[in-house]
Design a protein around this motif. Structure first.
Motif, PDB file in Angstrom:
ATOM      1  N   HIS A 101       0.831  -1.206   0.000  1.00 38.01           N
ATOM      2  CA  HIS A 101       0.000   0.000   0.000  1.00 38.01           C
ATOM      3  C   HIS A 101       0.871   1.263   0.000  1.00 38.01           C
ATOM      4  N   PHE A 102       1.979   1.224   0.724  1.00 39.99           N
ATOM      5  CA  PHE A 102       2.912   2.355   0.685  1.00 39.99           C
ATOM      6  C   PHE A 102       3.522   2.497  -0.712  1.00 39.99           C
ATOM      7  N   ALA A 103       3.831   1.359  -1.341  1.00 43.61           N
ATOM      8  CA  ALA A 103       4.389   1.412  -2.700  1.00 43.61           C
ATOM      9  C   ALA A 103       3.386   2.034  -3.661  1.00 43.61           C
ATOM     10  N   ARG A 104       2.116   1.672  -3.533  1.00 47.37           N
ATOM     11  CA  ARG A 104       1.095   2.259  -4.406  1.00 47.37           C
ATOM     12  C   ARG A 104       1.007   3.767  -4.196  1.00 47.37           C
ATOM     13  N   TYR A 105       1.124   4.186  -2.931  1.00 45.76           N
ATOM     14  CA  TYR A 105       1.074   5.625  -2.649  1.00 45.76           C
ATOM     15  C   TYR A 105       2.276   6.341  -3.269  1.00 45.76           C
ATOM     16  N   GLN A 116       1.952   9.277  -6.061  1.00 46.40           N
ATOM     17  CA  GLN A 116       2.481  10.622  -5.840  1.00 46.40           C
ATOM     18  C   GLN A 116       3.630  10.984  -6.783  1.00 46.40           C
ATOM     19  N   GLY A 117       4.033  10.038  -7.630  1.00 44.82           N
ATOM     20  CA  GLY A 117       5.113  10.299  -8.562  1.00 44.82           C
ATOM     21  C   GLY A 117       6.498  10.228  -7.950  1.00 44.82           C
ATOM     22  N   VAL A 118       6.581   9.714  -6.717  1.00 47.28           N
ATOM     23  CA  VAL A 118       7.882   9.562  -6.064  1.00 47.28           C
ATOM     24  C   VAL A 118       8.659   8.417  -6.703  1.00 47.28           C
ATOM     25  N   CYS A 119       7.939   7.378  -7.092  1.00 47.65           N
ATOM     26  CA  CYS A 119       8.530   6.223  -7.761  1.00 47.65           C
ATOM     27  C   CYS A 119       7.693   5.890  -8.998  1.00 47.65           C
ATOM     28  N   ASP A 120       8.322   5.191  -9.928  1.00 48.24           N
ATOM     29  CA  ASP A 120       7.620   4.835 -11.164  1.00 48.24           C
ATOM     30  C   ASP A 120       7.014   3.434 -11.112  1.00 48.24           C
ATOM     31  N   THR A 121       7.620   2.529 -10.341  1.00 43.81           N
ATOM     32  CA  THR A 121       7.197   1.132 -10.320  1.00 43.81           C
ATOM     33  C   THR A 121       7.258   0.588  -8.898  1.00 43.81           C
ATOM     34  N   PHE A 122       6.605  -0.558  -8.694  1.00 50.18           N
ATOM     35  CA  PHE A 122       6.697  -1.240  -7.405  1.00 50.18           C
ATOM     36  C   PHE A 122       8.145  -1.620  -7.106  1.00 50.18           C
ATOM     37  N   GLN A 123       8.837  -2.120  -8.114  1.00 52.70           N
ATOM     38  CA  GLN A 123      10.227  -2.516  -7.902  1.00 52.70           C
ATOM     39  C   GLN A 123      11.066  -1.332  -7.430  1.00 52.70           C
ATOM     40  N   PHE A 183      10.365  -0.476  -3.753  1.00 52.49           N
ATOM     41  CA  PHE A 183      10.996  -1.386  -2.803  1.00 52.49           C
ATOM     42  C   PHE A 183      12.514  -1.205  -2.796  1.00 52.49           C
ATOM     43  N   GLU A 184      13.100  -0.975  -3.960  1.00 51.01           N
ATOM     44  CA  GLU A 184      14.555  -0.804  -4.022  1.00 51.01           C
ATOM     45  C   GLU A 184      15.007   0.473  -3.324  1.00 51.01           C
ATOM     46  N   ARG A 185      14.196   1.520  -3.376  1.00 55.83           N
ATOM     47  CA  ARG A 185      14.589   2.799  -2.782  1.00 55.83           C
ATOM     48  C   ARG A 185      14.181   2.936  -1.318  1.00 55.83           C
TER      49      ARG A 185
END
Length: 283
Positions: free
Chosen positions: A137-141, A145-152, A155-157
């Motif tokens: 759910h945090f990854a989806r958020y 929000q445009g902080v990350c592009d993908t689930f991977q 998790f990596e960041r």
């Protein structure tokens, strides 16, 4: 003909994106013959899943994926074909859900320290079951929000084990999880063993301790494993005398390595965990 059996999937009752009935429909549409819903630390989706499966003429096996802390690492133990009304199992899972919510608050605070505003409330709004808010759910958020592009990338960041915003899950002990499943008349399965960052000696200890406690199976062919790991954990199943399970670990369309029902068959010489529940054609 070999039956298409998929015994690991998730719905909105934990960290999946589809309701239990919709997961059943997707499984049926992709050729699954027997299916298990195995939400994290929750049984709340099983009734809807069972009813949907019955309407679809889809074989159904109740499941759950229990969070366990073993040697400092979160390990998942899947329970299959148990009695969902078992009090010992229900009470144990309720205890884990309480710790999950506090963990989520801490993850929100860590993301705040990383400069991500409103992460806890944002992730909570994306959780179908607020008591089971988790890293997905945090990854989806973060993606929303445009902080990350993908689930991977999320998790990596930020969210992967050892990353800046990851808070280890304070789950059950291995002994407790296996005991709850056995108490409810089910079989205990180590989920996706290839995912855990153990050194060889500690990994062997996990298998030995699990078996000594009454654990019966490991996932061999799973959406969380690579083809090389299919072969690796087939060897482990043979070495320890484990039965073998098969499941996509489905969470959402387009997420993960493989969709429901699309995994290769188990190696022919392994004993399927469903051997005592499902009669395959020709047997």
């Amino acid at each position: 003909m070999v039956l298409n059996v998929d015994l690991h999937s998730h719905s909105t009752q934990s960290d999946g994106s589809l309701r239990p009935a919709a997961v059943a429909e997707r499984a049926k549409a992709r050729g699954v013959d027997w299916w298990a819903l195995s939400d994290h630390d929750a049984l709340s989706g099983l009734q809807e899943a069972a009813e949907a499966a019955r309407e679809l003429d889809l074989g159904f096996i109740p499941g759950v994926e229990i969070s366990v802390l073993y040697s400092g690492v979160t390990v998942h133990i899947v329970g299959l074909n148990f009695n969902p009304a078992d009090t010992t199992l229900q009470v144990g899972l309720a205890q884990i859900r309480q710790t999950r919510f506090e963990r989520a608050r801490q993850m929100g605070d860590r993301l705040q320290d990383c400069g991500v505003e409103g992460a806890f409330d944002g992730a909570l709004s994306l959780a179908g079951n607020p008591h089971l808010i988790g890293r997905v759910h945090f990854a989806r958020y973060l993606i929303q929000q445009g902080v990350c592009d993908t689930f991977q990338q999320a998790f990596e960041r930020y969210l992967g084990d050892g990353k800046r915003a990851c808070v280890p899950m304070q789950g059950a002990t291995l002994e407790e999880a296996v005991g709850w499943i056995l108490s409810a008349g089910g079989k205990a399965v180590i989920a996706h063993p290839g995912r855990y960052p153990y050194k060889p000696a500690r990994r062997k200890a996990l298998f030995s301790d699990f078996k000594a406690l009454g654990g019966q199976a490991i996932e061999v062919v799973t959406g969380s494993h690579t083809p090389d790991q299919y072969r690796q954990y087939a060897r482990v199943a043979r070495e320890y005398g484990f039965e073998a399970s098969r499941g996509s670990d489905f969470h959402a369309p387009g997420m993960g390595r493989v969709d429901l029902g699309l995994l290769p068959d188990l190696p022919y010489d392994l004993v399927p965990v469903w051997r005592d529940w499902i009669v395959e054609p020709g047997h």
